[in-house]
Write a protein that holds these residues in place. Structure first.
Motif, PDB file in Angstrom:
ATOM      1  N   ARG A   1     -11.492 122.601  88.526  1.00  0.00           N
ATOM      2  CA  ARG A   1     -11.452 123.089  87.154  1.00  0.00           C
ATOM      3  C   ARG A   1     -10.020 123.535  86.811  1.00  0.00           C
ATOM      4  O   ARG A   1      -9.845 124.521  86.116  1.00  0.00           O
ATOM      5  CB  ARG A   1     -12.437 124.237  87.005  1.00  0.00           C
ATOM      6  N   SER A   2      -9.033 122.826  87.308  1.00  0.00           N
ATOM      7  CA  SER A   2      -7.661 123.212  87.031  1.00  0.00           C
ATOM      8  C   SER A   2      -7.241 122.861  85.629  1.00  0.00           C
ATOM      9  O   SER A   2      -6.201 123.281  85.165  1.00  0.00           O
ATOM     10  CB  SER A   2      -6.711 122.533  88.011  1.00  0.00           C
ATOM     11  N   ASP A   3      -8.014 122.038  84.947  1.00  0.00           N
ATOM     12  CA  ASP A   3      -7.564 121.603  83.643  1.00  0.00           C
ATOM     13  C   ASP A   3      -8.100 122.444  82.493  1.00  0.00           C
ATOM     14  O   ASP A   3      -8.030 122.045  81.346  1.00  0.00           O
ATOM     15  CB  ASP A   3      -7.884 120.120  83.423  1.00  0.00           C
ATOM     16  N   CYS A   4      -8.615 123.608  82.779  1.00  0.00           N
ATOM     17  CA  CYS A   4      -9.053 124.442  81.663  1.00  0.00           C
ATOM     18  C   CYS A   4      -7.830 125.086  81.036  1.00  0.00           C
ATOM     19  O   CYS A   4      -6.801 125.221  81.659  1.00  0.00           O
ATOM     20  CB  CYS A   4     -10.030 125.510  82.127  1.00  0.00           C
ATOM     21  N   CYS A   5      -7.953 125.468  79.834  1.00  0.00           N
ATOM     22  CA  CYS A   5      -6.793 126.090  79.211  1.00  0.00           C
ATOM     23  C   CYS A   5      -7.031 127.577  79.037  1.00  0.00           C
ATOM     24  O   CYS A   5      -8.147 128.058  79.147  1.00  0.00           O
ATOM     25  CB  CYS A   5      -6.474 125.432  77.882  1.00  0.00           C
ATOM     26  N   THR A   6      -5.990 128.278  78.755  1.00  0.00           N
ATOM     27  CA  THR A   6      -6.074 129.727  78.647  1.00  0.00           C
ATOM     28  C   THR A   6      -6.698 130.168  77.347  1.00  0.00           C
ATOM     29  O   THR A   6      -7.185 131.267  77.207  1.00  0.00           O
ATOM     30  CB  THR A   6      -4.661 130.322  78.630  1.00  0.00           C
TER      31      THR A   6
END
Lengths: 372, 366, 70
Positions: free
Chosen positions: C36-41
């Protein structure tokens, strides 16, 4: 609102999935998630709207869901998705709120303040407060640790400024003195003991441990004359007293090492790892001699010191938490951070029954000194 | 053609292993763990301990035999080319002030270990010394970036931040002191920076990065922009800076370590060579199109977010490492794919994925 | 509580293990390691105050389709 009021943790996001009954719970501090299937659609609504309701309040609002609420809500507290508002308020009022909220990704809301207290009250012995040790000491204090014994015989020199956390006008001062002052400037109440002689034998460490019987963790971040020598001197007394200890990496000659965390009698000790390394290297370097060289000028680098220190800080906080939910990771292993590719690689070791320090035969023959 | 008066010096950052049985010599570069393995005749092996910077090649030949002269010269020339041997006076000859050299000694030795020659080490350190930096944000990650910039020998730094130091910065900011509470961050960190290196030129500019900011007036002379400013959102500040840097051919590094990505490694943006921030935005819009969290029930979540000092240090350090890697060899750096990496506190692994340039990017397509 | 297995039949909820690529609701790229590294802040951590400047920024940056994700 009462003491048992709960809310969805601000750093936790709830995300619907393509399956209407499955919801993703994402902990943004640690980037971990759980997927939960909920029998009733209203349950999802209850969770992501949860803000200042206790279990009793929810049961009054949703009596037909009483049974599930009574199980689900405590589970969500245990899984660190929801928190007690009273605890949240306490965290928000603390100067360490950022770190507390991070801890709360692992430690349930009803326990997190107690675990932070473990960290605050712990005592850490750090041998070497130079290249990597200066980062470790200050960072642990910035994470709440109050009690330190810091050892270093050296004064700050100009060439320390490329890596250690010292400033230009610190040159000529004792390293321990500078670190002591920098920690005091953080503004909390600290108990810091400086040891300014060179640690030349295990006897020196034993003396320190005798004077300070409540040490929770020992960190070796000294590599003079070399890390093997310092580790043997420092770690033997720790084994005898069952004190967890860590090899901080970043040593000259091995800048990218990520050291092991050793829990005496539970994990591989320094000697187990040394033996393991010898066996690993046998195929490479047997019947080979190393060219002896005098007076070598070894380089080092600030970002590598930072990276090494960051691993040790992580491990130290895990050990000091004394929580089953935050156990150290670098047990029975060492790591390498590749400077060229920014990748991490680990090698694993075993606790050895034939170990000279912690093997089964040795323990029967040894008198183990216990701390008071 | 190497001179006979040359005094070869076995570099410090190399371990030498000799297998007398099968005439193998292995040189291990300590900083990078790279190895060179050679088969070497006895008479040359015997000379290795004598290559200590005191003996000239002529001396070494006389220690051996005249017949071996040609081979000795070839061997030494080869080892110089591979970076195993160097001129013993290489450090003294470097054209930096004594004060700068003394302070940066260990890093310069490190550069000698990871580059092929003293000339290369000098080139990289000189580039560091002369590059003008604009650091946006001296907060949880930016404060550590500033510290490492100064430790590494950068001397021309403009720092930008609109915030004031608060008490809760104790758990994350570099060189935090209670004496700086309520003081503008740029003032505090200019102060701290000057104490780390009084010779550095650090200018503090207390402005926000918003839609009104006239970037050109601040970044005209800047060669490398570093973005650690995540107010109101890292996406906005990065895109804003990225578009400016692409247009004006400036390097940009967007550090990691922002909320929800507490230990990301950061990304280097090289105009037209790597994806730009708009490319990253396109990538995430596509990959996140089905990932829409429910609006959080709590509106003011400021004090509910977590942070950890070691992760800030990690992000700042990987940023500085990337910048150094790029300075050492842009081509090697660019040959690796761009993307995002996240260090996971949970198991210390690094998660990474590739982001490619968006071929339709209005900002950076050629 | 850790060793207790929760089932939807008995407890009304259960934990589901998701393998990479199996669930349609989330868009993983081919390269993603599943962390899930591609979630954004953006939506995870930004609070309500964020919305105030949002419109100004989105207009200023003129991003196609609105909304920046980073």
């Amino acid at each position: 609102m009462n003491n048992n009021s709960l809310r969805l943790r601000p750093s936790v996001s709830v995300i619907p999935t393509s399956d209407a009954k499955i919801w993703e719970f994402f902990q943004s501090n640690t980037r971990r998630m759980k997927h939960i299937r909920l029998a009733d659609a209203q349950l999802a609504q209850i969770i992501f709207s949860l803000n200042n309701d206790s279990i009793s309040d929810l049961i009054i609002k949703f009596p037909h869901l009483e049974k599930t609420i009574n199980t689900l809500i405590p589970v969500l507290v245990e899984w660190c998705m929801i928190e007690y508002v009273s605890v949240a308020n306490h965290i928000e009022a603390s100067r360490y709120y950022r770190f507390l909220n991070f801890l709360a990704d692992y430690i349930p809301s009803n326990k997190v303040l107690g675990i932070f207290n473990n960290i605050e009250q712990s005592t850490v012995l750090i041998v070497g407060v130079g290249g990597v040790g200066s980062w470790i000491a200050t960072s642990l204090a910035q994470s709440g640790v109050k009690n330190f014994i810091i050892c270093d015989p050296d004064v700050v020199k100009p060439h320390n400024l490329n890596r250690s956390l010292f400033k230009s006008d610190d040159v000529g001062k004792l390293k321990t003195q500078v670190i002591h002052r920098n920690i005091e400037l953080l503004g909390d109440n600290y108990n810091i003991i400086e040891v300014n002689h060179l640690i030349e034998s295990s006897k020196h460490i034993t003396e320190i441990l005798n004077r300070n019987p409540n040490i929770d963790l020992v960190i070796n971040s000294s590599d003079y004359p070399d890390v093997d020598t310092t580790s043997k001197i420092i770690f033997k007394p720790c084994m005898e007293r069952n004190i967890p200890h860590i090899i901080a990496g970043g040593y000259n000659l091995h800048l990218s090492l990520i050291g092991a965390t050793i829990i005496p009698n539970e994990t591989a000790c320094f000697k187990c790892i040394e033996k393991g390394l010898e066996e690993q290297q046998e195929e490479d370097f047997s019947s080979i001699r190393k060219l002896q060289r005098k007076k070598r000028n070894i380089g080092n680098l600030s970002p590598l010191a930072g990276i090494s220190a960051s691993f040790t800080i992580n491990e130290a906080l895990r050990v000091l938490s004394k929580s089953e939910k935050l156990k150290p990771i670098m047990v029975n292993r060492r790591g390498e951070f590749n400077f060229l590719t920014s990748e991490v690689a680990f090698s694993d070791f075993e606790k050895r029954s034939d170990c000279a320090w912690c093997g089964i035969e040795q323990r029967h023959n040894k008198k183990i000194q216990r701390t008071v | 053609m190497i001179e006979l008066s040359f005094k070869p010096y076995l570099r410090d950052g190399i371990d030498v292993y000799i297998n007398d049985k099968d005439k193998t010599v292995i040189f291990v570069f300590l900083s990078t763990r790279e190895r060179i393995q050679l088969n070497v005749d006895d008479y040359l092996v015997l000379l290795l301990p004598e290559m200590d910077g005191k003996n000239t090649i002529k001396d070494l030949i006389s220690l051996s035999s005249k017949e071996s002269q040609k081979n000795i010269i070839s061997f030494i020339t080869y080892l110089v080319g591979k970076g195993v041997l160097t001129d013993s006076d290489w450090f003294d000859k470097l054209k930096f002030s004594n004060e700068y050299k003394e302070r940066l000694k260990k890093q310069i030795y490190f550069l000698m270990d990871v580059t092929s020659s003293a000339e290369e080490a000098y080139r990289v350190q000189n580039k560091i010394k002369n590059t003008s930096i604009a650091l946006w944000g001296v907060g949880a990650v930016g404060s550590w970036v500033l510290i490492e910039l100064l430790q590494m020998g950068f001397e021309r730094i403009n720092i930008f931040d609109f915030d004031k130091v608060s008490e809760s910065d104790v758990s994350r900011h570099g060189f935090f002191s209670k004496e700086y509470i309520d003081i503008p961050k740029v003032e505090a960190y200019q102060n701290i920076g000057n104490k780390i290196n009084p010779s550095a030129s650090i200018t503090s500019i207390e402005i926000p990065l918003n839609t009104e900011t006239n970037l050109d007036s601040y970044l005209n002379d800047t060669e490398l922009v570093i973005n650690s400013a995540d107010e109101p959102y890292i996406g906005y500040t990065s895109i804003s800076l990225s578009r400016y840097c692409i247009k004006n051919n400036k390097l940009l590094f967007v550090t990691g370590g922002f909320d929800a990505h507490l230990a990301s490694l950061g990304e280097m943006i090289v105009p037209f060579k790597t994806p730009c921030s708009d490319c990253y935005n396109s990538y995430f819009k596509e990959s996140l199109k089905d990932w829409k969290p429910v609006k959080h029930v709590i509106t003011n979540r400021d004090k509910g977010i977590g942070g950890l000092i070691s992760l800030n240090i990690f992000s700042a350090s990987t940023a500085m490492l990337s910048i150094l890697q790029y300075f050492i060899s842009p081509s090697v750096f660019l040959s690796r794919s761009s993307g995002r990496g996240e260090f996971k506190f949970d198991d210390y692994s690094i998660d990474s994925f590739t982001v490619k340039k968006d071929p339709n990017c209005e900002v950076c397509r050629e | 509580m850790k060793s207790e297995k929760f089932t939807i039949q008995e407890h009304g909820f259960e934990e589901v293990k998701i393998e990479k690529g199996m669930v349609n609701g989330m868009a993983y790229t081919g390269d993603c390691s599943g962390g899930r590294s591609d979630c954004c802040t953006r939506t995870c951590s930004r609070d309500g105050n964020f919305a105030a400047s949002e419109e100004g920024w989105e207009k200023f940056l003129k991003v196609e389709g609105g909304q920046v994700q980073y």
